[in-house]
Design a protein around this motif. Structure first.
Motif, PDB file in Angstrom:
ATOM      1  N   THR A 188       0.852  -1.184   0.000  1.00  0.00           N
ATOM      2  CA  THR A 188       0.000   0.000   0.000  1.00  0.00           C
ATOM      3  C   THR A 188       0.892   1.240   0.000  1.00  0.00           C
ATOM      4  O   THR A 188       2.101   1.138   0.248  1.00  0.00           O
ATOM      5  CB  THR A 188      -0.907   0.034   1.238  1.00  0.00           C
ATOM      6  OG1 THR A 188      -0.097   0.289   2.408  1.00  0.00           O
ATOM      7  CG2 THR A 188      -1.654  -1.289   1.411  1.00  0.00           C
ATOM      8  N   PRO A 189       0.331   2.438  -0.234  1.00  0.00           N
ATOM      9  CA  PRO A 189       1.156   3.644  -0.230  1.00  0.00           C
ATOM     10  C   PRO A 189       1.909   3.900   1.074  1.00  0.00           C
ATOM     11  O   PRO A 189       2.904   4.631   1.075  1.00  0.00           O
ATOM     12  CB  PRO A 189       0.139   4.750  -0.513  1.00  0.00           C
ATOM     13  CG  PRO A 189      -0.916   4.084  -1.345  1.00  0.00           C
ATOM     14  CD  PRO A 189      -1.037   2.715  -0.753  1.00  0.00           C
ATOM     15  N   ALA A 190       1.462   3.288   2.163  1.00  0.00           N
ATOM     16  CA  ALA A 190       2.186   3.430   3.432  1.00  0.00           C
ATOM     17  C   ALA A 190       3.607   2.882   3.337  1.00  0.00           C
ATOM     18  O   ALA A 190       4.473   3.231   4.149  1.00  0.00           O
ATOM     19  CB  ALA A 190       1.430   2.719   4.548  1.00  0.00           C
ATOM     20  N   ALA A 191       3.863   2.069   2.336  1.00  0.00           N
ATOM     21  CA  ALA A 191       5.183   1.473   2.159  1.00  0.00           C
ATOM     22  C   ALA A 191       6.266   2.504   1.877  1.00  0.00           C
ATOM     23  O   ALA A 191       7.450   2.238   2.087  1.00  0.00           O
ATOM     24  CB  ALA A 191       5.143   0.455   1.019  1.00  0.00           C
ATOM     25  N   TRP A 192       5.864   3.687   1.427  1.00  0.00           N
ATOM     26  CA  TRP A 192       6.850   4.734   1.119  1.00  0.00           C
ATOM     27  C   TRP A 192       7.338   5.470   2.364  1.00  0.00           C
ATOM     28  O   TRP A 192       8.317   6.215   2.283  1.00  0.00           O
ATOM     29  CB  TRP A 192       6.252   5.757   0.154  1.00  0.00           C
ATOM     30  CG  TRP A 192       5.745   5.194  -1.121  1.00  0.00           C
ATOM     31  CD1 TRP A 192       4.468   5.252  -1.593  1.00  0.00           C
ATOM     32  CD2 TRP A 192       6.488   4.480  -2.121  1.00  0.00           C
ATOM     33  NE1 TRP A 192       4.383   4.616  -2.815  1.00  0.00           N
ATOM     34  CE2 TRP A 192       5.600   4.141  -3.160  1.00  0.00           C
ATOM     35  CE3 TRP A 192       7.838   4.102  -2.228  1.00  0.00           C
ATOM     36  CZ2 TRP A 192       5.999   3.435  -4.291  1.00  0.00           C
ATOM     37  CZ3 TRP A 192       8.239   3.393  -3.358  1.00  0.00           C
ATOM     38  CH2 TRP A 192       7.334   3.070  -4.374  1.00  0.00           C
ATOM     39  N   ASN A 193       6.696   5.271   3.479  1.00  0.00           N
ATOM     40  CA  ASN A 193       7.050   6.023   4.680  1.00  0.00           C
ATOM     41  C   ASN A 193       7.095   5.103   5.894  1.00  0.00           C
ATOM     42  O   ASN A 193       6.449   5.351   6.906  1.00  0.00           O
ATOM     43  CB  ASN A 193       6.044   7.156   4.899  1.00  0.00           C
ATOM     44  CG  ASN A 193       6.536   8.198   5.882  1.00  0.00           C
ATOM     45  OD1 ASN A 193       7.730   8.340   6.103  1.00  0.00           O
ATOM     46  ND2 ASN A 193       5.612   8.917   6.487  1.00  0.00           N
ATOM     47  N   ASP A 194       7.868   4.042   5.768  1.00  0.00           N
ATOM     48  CA  ASP A 194       7.972   3.045   6.823  1.00  0.00           C
ATOM     49  C   ASP A 194       9.443   2.657   7.017  1.00  0.00           C
ATOM     50  O   ASP A 194       9.855   1.543   6.703  1.00  0.00           O
ATOM     51  CB  ASP A 194       7.136   1.815   6.467  1.00  0.00           C
ATOM     52  CG  ASP A 194       7.037   0.820   7.614  1.00  0.00           C
ATOM     53  OD1 ASP A 194       7.661   1.046   8.666  1.00  0.00           O
ATOM     54  OD2 ASP A 194       6.347  -0.206   7.444  1.00  0.00           O
ATOM     55  N   PRO A 195      10.252   3.587   7.534  1.00  0.00           N
ATOM     56  CA  PRO A 195      11.673   3.283   7.698  1.00  0.00           C
ATOM     57  C   PRO A 195      11.953   2.170   8.699  1.00  0.00           C
ATOM     58  O   PRO A 195      12.998   1.516   8.609  1.00  0.00           O
ATOM     59  CB  PRO A 195      12.266   4.618   8.162  1.00  0.00           C
ATOM     60  CG  PRO A 195      11.112   5.387   8.721  1.00  0.00           C
ATOM     61  CD  PRO A 195       9.919   4.965   7.925  1.00  0.00           C
ATOM     62  N   VAL A 196      11.036   1.950   9.625  1.00  0.00           N
ATOM     63  CA  VAL A 196      11.257   0.874  10.605  1.00  0.00           C
ATOM     64  C   VAL A 196      11.262  -0.484   9.917  1.00  0.00           C
ATOM     65  O   VAL A 196      12.181  -1.295  10.098  1.00  0.00           O
ATOM     66  CB  VAL A 196      10.184   0.926  11.710  1.00  0.00           C
ATOM     67  CG1 VAL A 196      10.309  -0.281  12.626  1.00  0.00           C
ATOM     68  CG2 VAL A 196      10.312   2.219  12.519  1.00  0.00           C
ATOM     69  N   THR A 197      10.224  -0.742   9.110  1.00  0.00           N
ATOM     70  CA  THR A 197      10.182  -2.011   8.378  1.00  0.00           C
ATOM     71  C   THR A 197      11.359  -2.129   7.432  1.00  0.00           C
ATOM     72  O   THR A 197      11.984  -3.192   7.313  1.00  0.00           O
ATOM     73  CB  THR A 197       8.863  -2.132   7.602  1.00  0.00           C
ATOM     74  OG1 THR A 197       7.780  -2.189   8.532  1.00  0.00           O
ATOM     75  CG2 THR A 197       8.845  -3.388   6.734  1.00  0.00           C
ATOM     76  N   ALA A 198      11.695  -1.034   6.750  1.00  0.00           N
ATOM     77  CA  ALA A 198      12.825  -1.065   5.829  1.00  0.00           C
ATOM     78  C   ALA A 198      14.123  -1.400   6.553  1.00  0.00           C
ATOM     79  O   ALA A 198      14.956  -2.164   6.045  1.00  0.00           O
ATOM     80  CB  ALA A 198      12.950   0.276   5.116  1.00  0.00           C
TER      81      ALA A 198
END
Length: 334
Positions: A188-198
């Motif tokens: 989902t677009p939330a994937a662009w702002n998830d530095p923790v998961t990255a």
């Protein structure tokens, strides 16, 4: 006149309408994609292009940070209806909204980055991300001591697979036996702002042997750069030159000249005589993509590495090496 910036979340039509009504709509408009204007990556590159245009021309532009997909059509109609021309959009997710709105405003020039909308008043600007990613993939393989390199993408979509596939081809051109570890932060677009998961995905790739990890994840990529730094490994930035974010740890950045594209769009699309409807593709030959070397990473890249990558670059431009584009057939032949 002061540059107008919209930064508040706008949940519905009334809120968006109220905010847009107060803007200076003789000015051109720049609308960012989800993930935030100051993501230090794609959106921020678009912003920097707008700022460069402003400084070069003395003009002003209005800009908007989206908070959700539902705002796309509404924002386009408000900007166009109140006089902004041109309207520049950053991101592949604009296809449906622009396809619906562009015919309603035939006298407004629209420019969209990373997708194609066929209309007489739309310019679609694409980048050869796969060729730029090939070069940083080659650098990753040349730098790797473990024979394993990683990739952390943002949203699991064809465009980001285009980055991965080019990266993988470049790495395998150097070392056919190299191990590639591929992950994405979400769907989902939330994937662009998830530095923790990255960051967690980066740690997992490093635990599996990767010593260089390429982040093609927008704002989430900051987590990749931090995790690689913490582990004493190397990362690769994307879109903007991110070498400065973790000096000595970011091996290079796959730069995508979104800033130049936006600056040119604001200049050329303002005049029907210089507006270029149709598709414009920016690749290695046009310096639309490439790899960044500066004082923050030059000690990491040897003369031999540079010579090898420049040779690949010349051969790609000359057509001697063909880098497969994942988006042409949803396939990555490795």
């Amino acid at each position: 006149m002061k540059l107008t910036t919209f930064t508040k979340a706008m949940a519905g039509g009334v809120a968006l309408s109220a905010i847009l009504t107060g803007a200076a709509f003789a000015d051109p408009a720049l609308i960012y994609d989800l993930g935030g204007k100051f993501d230090k990556s794609f959106n921020e590159a678009a912003y920097n292009g707008g700022q460069a245009w402003k400084e070069a021309t003395g003009g002003n532009f209005v800009d908007l940070e989206l908070q959700n997909d539902a705002q796309r059509e509404q924002a386009l109609r408000r900007f166009a209806g109140q006089g902004s021309n041109p309207i520049v959009m950053a991101g592949f997710s604009w296809t449906a909204a622009l396809s619906a709105v562009a015919p309603e405003f035939p006298d407004t020039n629209f420019v969209v980055l990373d997708t194609v909308v066929e209309a007489p008043n739309v310019q679609s600007i694409l980048f050869d991300e796969h060729t730029g990613s090939f070069l940083v993939g080659a650098l990753a393989a040349l730098k790797s001591e473990t024979g394993s390199v990683g990739f952390v993408g943002g949203m699991d979509v064809p465009l980001i697979h285009k980055f991965y596939c080019g990266y993988a081809q470049g790495a395998k051109a150097v070392n056919p036996d190299i191990k590639l570890i591929e992950n994405y932060t979400g769907t989902t677009p939330a994937a662009w702002n998830d530095p923790v998961t990255a960051g967690e995905l980066t740690k997992a790739a490093i635990d599996a042997g990767a010593d260089v990890v390429f982040a093609a994840a927008g704002g989430s990529g900051l987590g990749v750069l931090q995790a690689a730094k913490d582990a004493g490994k190397f990362s690769i930035g994307v879109d903007s030159n991110q070498n400065y974010l973790q000096p000595g740890s970011v091996l290079t950045s796959m730069v995508k000249r979104v800033d130049v594209a936006v600056q040119n769009a604001l200049t050329e699309a303002a005049d029907d005589a210089t507006f270029k409807p149709g598709i414009t593709v920016l690749g290695l030959a046009e310096d639309g993509v490439g790899y960044a070397v500066d004082e923050n990473n030059q000690s990491l890249i040897t003369e031999e590495m540079t010579a090898a990558v420049e040779d690949y670059k010349a051969k790609i431009i000359a057509g001697e090496i063909e880098v497969h584009d994942y988006t042409t057939d949803s396939n990555c032949p490795l």
